[in-house]
Design an enzyme around this catalytic site. Structure first.
Site, PDB file in Angstrom:
ATOM      1  CB  SER A 125      16.867  -7.779  19.266  1.00  0.00           C
ATOM      2  OG  SER A 125      15.626  -7.155  19.069  1.00  0.00           O
ATOM      3  CE1 TYR A 150      13.519 -10.035  21.192  1.00  0.00           C
ATOM      4  CE2 TYR A 150      14.366 -12.261  21.416  1.00  0.00           C
ATOM      5  CZ  TYR A 150      14.325 -11.045  20.738  1.00  0.00           C
ATOM      6  OH  TYR A 150      15.111 -10.849  19.632  1.00  0.00           O
ATOM      7  CE  LYS A 154      18.110 -11.877  21.259  1.00  0.00           C
ATOM      8  NZ  LYS A 154      19.028 -12.925  20.722  1.00  0.00           N
ATOM      9  CG  LEU A 201       3.235  -6.378   9.498  1.00  0.00           C
ATOM     10  CD1 LEU A 201       1.752  -6.313   9.871  1.00  0.00           C
ATOM     11  CD2 LEU A 201       3.801  -4.978   9.294  1.00  0.00           C
TER      12      LEU A 201
HETATM   13  C1  WQD Z   1       5.771  -5.037  13.678  1.00  0.00           C
HETATM   14  C2  WQD Z   1       4.598  -4.074  13.678  1.00  0.00           C
HETATM   15  C3  WQD Z   1       2.941  -4.544  15.334  1.00  0.00           C
HETATM   16  C4  WQD Z   1       1.501  -8.300  13.673  1.00  0.00           C
HETATM   17  C5  WQD Z   1      10.041  -7.969  16.098  1.00  0.00           C
HETATM   18  C6  WQD Z   1      10.522  -9.086  16.926  1.00  0.00           C
HETATM   19  C7  WQD Z   1      11.719  -8.687  17.724  1.00  0.00           C
HETATM   20  C8  WQD Z   1      12.754  -8.006  16.876  1.00  0.00           C
HETATM   21  C9  WQD Z   1      12.152  -6.873  16.088  1.00  0.00           C
HETATM   22  C10 WQD Z   1      14.451  -9.610  16.281  1.00  0.00           C
HETATM   23  C11 WQD Z   1       4.167  -3.693  15.096  1.00  0.00           C
HETATM   24  C12 WQD Z   1       2.371  -4.689  13.930  1.00  0.00           C
HETATM   25  C13 WQD Z   1       2.227  -7.137  13.857  1.00  0.00           C
HETATM   26  C14 WQD Z   1       0.115  -8.214  13.379  1.00  0.00           C
HETATM   27  C15 WQD Z   1       0.260  -5.832  13.462  1.00  0.00           C
HETATM   28  N1  WQD Z   1      13.370  -8.924  15.982  1.00  0.00           N
HETATM   29  N2  WQD Z   1       1.612  -5.939  13.748  1.00  0.00           N
HETATM   30  N3  WQD Z   1      -0.456  -6.978  13.278  1.00  0.00           N
HETATM   31  O1  WQD Z   1       7.146  -6.249  17.370  1.00  0.00           O
HETATM   32  O2  WQD Z   1       8.627  -4.804  15.900  1.00  0.00           O
HETATM   33  O3  WQD Z   1       9.470  -6.963  16.874  1.00  0.00           O
HETATM   34  O4  WQD Z   1      11.073  -7.436  15.324  1.00  0.00           O
HETATM   35  O5  WQD Z   1      15.102  -9.579  17.231  1.00  0.00           O
HETATM   36  O6  WQD Z   1      12.245  -9.886  18.237  1.00  0.00           O
HETATM   37  O7  WQD Z   1       9.478  -9.454  17.776  1.00  0.00           O
HETATM   38  O8  WQD Z   1       7.760  -6.950  15.017  1.00  0.00           O
HETATM   39  O9  WQD Z   1       6.471  -7.939  13.178  1.00  0.00           O
HETATM   40  O10 WQD Z   1       5.705  -8.369  15.557  1.00  0.00           O
HETATM   41  O11 WQD Z   1       5.427  -6.101  14.563  1.00  0.00           O
HETATM   42  O12 WQD Z   1      -0.285  -4.717  13.364  1.00  0.00           O
HETATM   43  O13 WQD Z   1      -0.612  -9.236  13.208  1.00  0.00           O
HETATM   44  O14 WQD Z   1       3.482  -4.722  13.072  1.00  0.00           O
HETATM   45  O15 WQD Z   1       2.009  -3.910  16.186  1.00  0.00           O
HETATM   46  O16 WQD Z   1       3.773  -2.348  15.079  1.00  0.00           O
HETATM   47  P1  WQD Z   1       8.197  -6.138  16.349  1.00  0.00           P
HETATM   48  P2  WQD Z   1       6.310  -7.442  14.574  1.00  0.00           P
END
Ligand code: WQD
Length: 340
Positions: A125, A150, A154, A201
């Site tokens: 990741s 997490y 990795k 998201l």
């Molecule tokens: C994306 C953006 C949030 C939810 C994930 C996985 C990680 C890795 C990469 C696999 C961020 C924003 C989110 C919400 C929001 N994948 N957000 N409101 O954190 O980049 O990491 O993908 O290995 O394991 O966790 O992804 O989709 O949680 O967030 O504003 O209700 O969307 O702050 O900027 P993230 P995410």
């Protein structure tokens, strides 16, 4: 490479990878205990590939059970997806993550060694980069220190693979660093099935647009980015799945020992608010949303330098962010229909 054990193969990325393995003439064998996946995926796979892949319902930390599977199946290689992956949960329950994510890789590698299986593709990741100020990140960008248990699992697993492949076992290991996998198969028969409230998201957006969630909270718009919301590299899950087939093919031409890392992203950084707006535009629906406080552990921006996977794997993403958001919405609508 013909027969491939796909641990976590009933999951979001694992199931889409099974589809692409079959399309490439290979035989996926799913190993999954369904702790984090849903039986409905098996029906979806049957609709797409015409049959349910062979399945072993086991816990991947159970080395004896894995021994049985590798003895019976005699696979050519393993793709190891099985792991917990919720950043927030890992902060609340680190031992669950260390036990499962590291424990399962130890058990898989030990079982591979006992059964002469030398090839492994590992689901890593972009979280290993932590909060990097070198963007886009390349595979040699030094990890800035994973921000969560997490992410740290990795980092540890990648190091285990580097050291194990270089040991007497002489493995061939390919480490794939996913950026943000989103979307669903265009058939709308498999896709993301988050259990409970989505952490990520795009499933939150689709559920908010479908009226299953009151509204999306955008976690912060005071970052140093064009519109103040965080930048991420959102990659269609089908493009990501195809990269696994390319990685297996490339690995087959390499000499052991091997341990090679690849970024799997689009190379573009899109903001949360851009994703919301584009989702509304391509699907003609509104996403009720408010701006809220930043989420602990979030990095401001993260997106991939994709030159290495393009040049060595001959792989590039083919689907756009709009394609991903369209397919995510079609999947959400299919889920709603299926629940009627
Ligand atoms: C994306 C953006 C949030 C939810 C994930 C996985 C990680 C890795 C990469 C696999 C961020 C924003 C989110 C919400 C929001 N994948 N957000 N409101 O954190 O980049 O990491 O993908 O290995 O394991 O966790 O992804 O989709 O949680 O967030 O504003 O209700 O969307 O702050 O900027 P993230 P995410």
């Amino acid at each position: 490479m013909k027969k491939v054990i796909v641990t976590g193969g009933a999951g979001f990325i694992g199931s889409h990878t099974c589809v692409e393995l079959v399309a490439a003439g290979m035989e996926p064998v799913i190993v999954d205990d369904f702790r984090n996946s849903d039986e409905r995926v098996l029906q979806g796979l049957a609709k797409i590939i015409g049959r349910v892949p062979k399945l072993h319902r086991i816990d991947c930390t159970d080395e004896k059970a894995l021994d049985q599977v590798l003895k019976v199946e005699a696979p050519d290689g393993v793709i190891h997806f099985a792991a917990d992956k919720a950043v927030g949960e890992s902060v609340r329950d680190p031992l669950k993550y260390y036990g499962n994510n590291i424990g399962s890789l130890v058990a898989v590698l030990r079982s591979m060694a006992k059964h002469g299986v030398k090839d492994i593709v590992f689901s890593s990741s972009c979280t290993v980069y932590g909060d990097s100020d070198q963007l886009p990140v390349t595979e040699s960008t030094p990890p800035a220190g994973a921000a969560s248990p997490y992410g740290y699992t990795k980092v540890v697993c990648e190091r285990m693979l580097r050291e194990t492949s270089a040991s007497d076992l002489a493995l061939r290991a390919v480490l794939l660093r996913y950026f943000n996998p989103i979307g669903a198969h265009p058939s709308a028969t498999i896709g993301e099935l988050p259990i409970g409230t989505p952490n990520n998201l795009v499933p939150f957006i689709t559920q908010a647009a479908a009226g299953l969630r009151e509204r999306l909270t955008v976690f912060g718009n005071d970052y140093d980015t064009p519109d103040g919301s965080c930048l991420r590299d959102y990659i269609h899950v089908v493009d990501l799945a195809k990269a696994h087939v390319r990685a297996l093919g490339w690995m087959g031409d390499q000499k052991a020992p091997l341990c090679e890392t690849f970024n799997l992203g689009t190379g573009n950084g899109n903001s949360v608010l851009e994703v919301v707006r584009l989702f509304e535009e391509v699907n003609g629906v509104k996403v009720p949303h408010v701006i809220g406080p930043r989420r602990a552990g979030d990095v401001e921006a993260m997106y991939a330098d994709t030159k290495k996977s393009a040049s060595l794997l001959g792989w590039r993403t083919e689907l756009s962010l709009a394609d991903s958001l369209r397919d995510a919405w079609r999947w959400q609508l299919a889920l709603a229909k299926g629940q009627k």
